[in-house]
Design a protein around this motif. Structure first.
Motif, PDB file in Angstrom:
ATOM      1  N   PRO A  20       0.807  -1.223   0.000  1.00 18.14           N
ATOM      2  CA  PRO A  20       0.000   0.000   0.000  1.00 18.14           C
ATOM      3  C   PRO A  20       0.842   1.277   0.000  1.00 18.14           C
ATOM      4  O   PRO A  20       0.433   2.294  -0.546  1.00 18.14           O
ATOM      5  CB  PRO A  20      -0.828  -0.122   1.278  1.00 18.14           C
ATOM      6  CG  PRO A  20      -0.949  -1.596   1.493  1.00 18.14           C
ATOM      7  CD  PRO A  20       0.384  -2.142   1.054  1.00 18.14           C
ATOM      8  N   PHE A  21       2.037   1.228   0.586  1.00 16.50           N
ATOM      9  CA  PHE A  21       2.928   2.389   0.571  1.00 16.50           C
ATOM     10  C   PHE A  21       3.516   2.583  -0.828  1.00 16.50           C
ATOM     11  O   PHE A  21       3.390   3.646  -1.426  1.00 16.50           O
ATOM     12  CB  PHE A  21       4.046   2.198   1.605  1.00 16.50           C
ATOM     13  CG  PHE A  21       5.015   3.346   1.679  1.00 16.50           C
ATOM     14  CD1 PHE A  21       4.727   4.464   2.454  1.00 16.50           C
ATOM     15  CD2 PHE A  21       6.219   3.322   0.994  1.00 16.50           C
ATOM     16  CE1 PHE A  21       5.614   5.532   2.529  1.00 16.50           C
ATOM     17  CE2 PHE A  21       7.113   4.383   1.062  1.00 16.50           C
ATOM     18  CZ  PHE A  21       6.808   5.487   1.837  1.00 16.50           C
ATOM     19  N   LEU A  26       2.647   5.744  -3.495  1.00 13.38           N
ATOM     20  CA  LEU A  26       3.664   6.279  -4.394  1.00 13.38           C
ATOM     21  C   LEU A  26       3.276   6.144  -5.858  1.00 13.38           C
ATOM     22  O   LEU A  26       3.812   6.841  -6.717  1.00 13.38           O
ATOM     23  CB  LEU A  26       5.008   5.588  -4.175  1.00 13.38           C
ATOM     24  CG  LEU A  26       5.922   6.180  -3.107  1.00 13.38           C
ATOM     25  CD1 LEU A  26       5.272   6.214  -1.754  1.00 13.38           C
ATOM     26  CD2 LEU A  26       7.217   5.413  -3.050  1.00 13.38           C
ATOM     27  N   GLY A  27       2.380   5.239  -6.171  1.00 12.02           N
ATOM     28  CA  GLY A  27       1.946   5.055  -7.550  1.00 12.02           C
ATOM     29  C   GLY A  27       2.864   4.196  -8.394  1.00 12.02           C
ATOM     30  O   GLY A  27       2.796   4.233  -9.629  1.00 12.02           O
ATOM     31  N   LEU A  28       3.723   3.391  -7.740  1.00 11.46           N
ATOM     32  CA  LEU A  28       4.579   2.492  -8.507  1.00 11.46           C
ATOM     33  C   LEU A  28       3.753   1.303  -8.982  1.00 11.46           C
ATOM     34  O   LEU A  28       2.854   0.837  -8.288  1.00 11.46           O
ATOM     35  CB  LEU A  28       5.752   2.008  -7.653  1.00 11.46           C
ATOM     36  CG  LEU A  28       6.673   3.095  -7.096  1.00 11.46           C
ATOM     37  CD1 LEU A  28       7.784   2.475  -6.257  1.00 11.46           C
ATOM     38  CD2 LEU A  28       7.253   3.951  -8.205  1.00 11.46           C
ATOM     39  N   GLU A  29       4.072   0.813 -10.170  1.00 15.06           N
ATOM     40  CA  GLU A  29       3.350  -0.340 -10.707  1.00 15.06           C
ATOM     41  C   GLU A  29       4.081  -1.627 -10.330  1.00 15.06           C
ATOM     42  O   GLU A  29       5.312  -1.664 -10.293  1.00 15.06           O
ATOM     43  CB  GLU A  29       3.202  -0.230 -12.216  1.00 15.06           C
ATOM     44  CG  GLU A  29       4.531  -0.162 -12.965  1.00 15.06           C
ATOM     45  CD  GLU A  29       4.386   0.150 -14.441  1.00 15.06           C
ATOM     46  OE1 GLU A  29       3.293   0.562 -14.871  1.00 15.06           O
ATOM     47  OE2 GLU A  29       5.385  -0.008 -15.159  1.00 15.06           O
ATOM     48  N   GLY A 103      -1.936   7.568   4.776  1.00 14.88           N
ATOM     49  CA  GLY A 103      -1.797   6.985   6.107  1.00 14.88           C
ATOM     50  C   GLY A 103      -1.010   5.691   6.162  1.00 14.88           C
ATOM     51  O   GLY A 103      -1.201   4.890   7.069  1.00 14.88           O
ATOM     52  N   VAL A 104      -0.098   5.497   5.217  1.00 15.29           N
ATOM     53  CA  VAL A 104       0.647   4.235   5.177  1.00 15.29           C
ATOM     54  C   VAL A 104       2.121   4.370   5.549  1.00 15.29           C
ATOM     55  O   VAL A 104       2.846   3.392   5.540  1.00 15.29           O
ATOM     56  CB  VAL A 104       0.531   3.564   3.790  1.00 15.29           C
ATOM     57  CG1 VAL A 104      -0.887   3.105   3.535  1.00 15.29           C
ATOM     58  CG2 VAL A 104       1.008   4.488   2.683  1.00 15.29           C
ATOM     59  N   GLY A 105       2.575   5.566   5.864  1.00 16.06           N
ATOM     60  CA  GLY A 105       3.964   5.779   6.250  1.00 16.06           C
ATOM     61  C   GLY A 105       4.046   6.767   7.398  1.00 16.06           C
ATOM     62  O   GLY A 105       3.153   7.592   7.585  1.00 16.06           O
ATOM     63  N   GLU A 106       5.113   6.666   8.163  1.00 16.01           N
ATOM     64  CA  GLU A 106       5.335   7.586   9.285  1.00 16.01           C
ATOM     65  C   GLU A 106       6.086   8.816   8.783  1.00 16.01           C
ATOM     66  O   GLU A 106       7.147   8.691   8.148  1.00 16.01           O
ATOM     67  CB  GLU A 106       6.166   6.881  10.359  1.00 16.01           C
ATOM     68  CG  GLU A 106       6.589   7.775  11.494  1.00 16.01           C
ATOM     69  CD  GLU A 106       7.633   7.128  12.396  1.00 16.01           C
ATOM     70  OE1 GLU A 106       8.191   7.858  13.231  1.00 16.01           O
ATOM     71  OE2 GLU A 106       7.910   5.922  12.253  1.00 16.01           O
ATOM     72  N   ALA A 127       7.981  -1.003   6.953  1.00 19.21           N
ATOM     73  CA  ALA A 127       9.048  -1.840   7.506  1.00 19.21           C
ATOM     74  C   ALA A 127      10.050  -1.043   8.331  1.00 19.21           C
ATOM     75  O   ALA A 127      10.886  -1.616   9.015  1.00 19.21           O
ATOM     76  CB  ALA A 127       9.782  -2.569   6.379  1.00 19.21           C
ATOM     77  N   GLY A 128      10.004   0.279   8.254  1.00 24.94           N
ATOM     78  CA  GLY A 128      10.932   1.113   9.010  1.00 24.94           C
ATOM     79  C   GLY A 128      11.999   1.798   8.178  1.00 24.94           C
ATOM     80  O   GLY A 128      12.795   2.577   8.699  1.00 24.94           O
TER      81      GLY A 128
END
Length: 139
Positions: A20-21, A26-29, A103-106, A127-128
């Protein structure tokens, strides 16, 4: 001699949480999704760069790794010490808002003008890993 980047690798402990991140925010395929011996590699890339790939890989891609080595890699990953990737963008503020609203990254750093000529921001992926986004400043 022409040398170009082809792939970079980012360690993730859960591909389903990372997608999801990287894919959605980010819109990567997704270009490939391969499993082998309880491990998984997901290859993604920007439609604007068809010859450059980002590969999400296991933190320790070795089926024979000792439990101690597996724990050590998991600890390094959780602290964000394994990878840092910088993506270029034409609009760092819009990129920041898109990722933050997903809402998928800090959030590590809101968009900031740096003294070395870029405007950038930073997130931690699920994953950090520290992932930065930069835009060259004009003038």
């Amino acid at each position: 001699m022409d040398i170009r980047l082809s792939q970079c690798f980012i360690a993730v402990d859960d591909h389903d949480k990372a997608l999801p991140f990287y894919r959605d925010a980010l819109g990567l395929e997704v270009r490939n999704d391969v499993g082998f011996e309880n491990m998984r590699w997901v290859t993604l890339g920007s439609p604007a760069q068809p010859d450059v790939s980002v590969v999400l890989e296991p933190p320790l891609a070795d089926p024979n790794a000792s439990p101690a080595d597996q724990r050590a890699m998991a600890e390094l990953l959780s602290k964000g010490l394994l990878r840092a990737v910088i993506f270029a963008t034409d609009d760092v503020d819009a990129t920041f808002e898109r990722i933050r609203s997903a809402g998928v990254g800090e959030v590590l750093q809101e968009p900031t003008d740096q003294h070395y000529g870029v405007r950038d921001c930073a997130f931690r992926d699920p994953a950090g890993n520290m992932i930065r986004f930069q835009q060259a400043r004009k003038g």
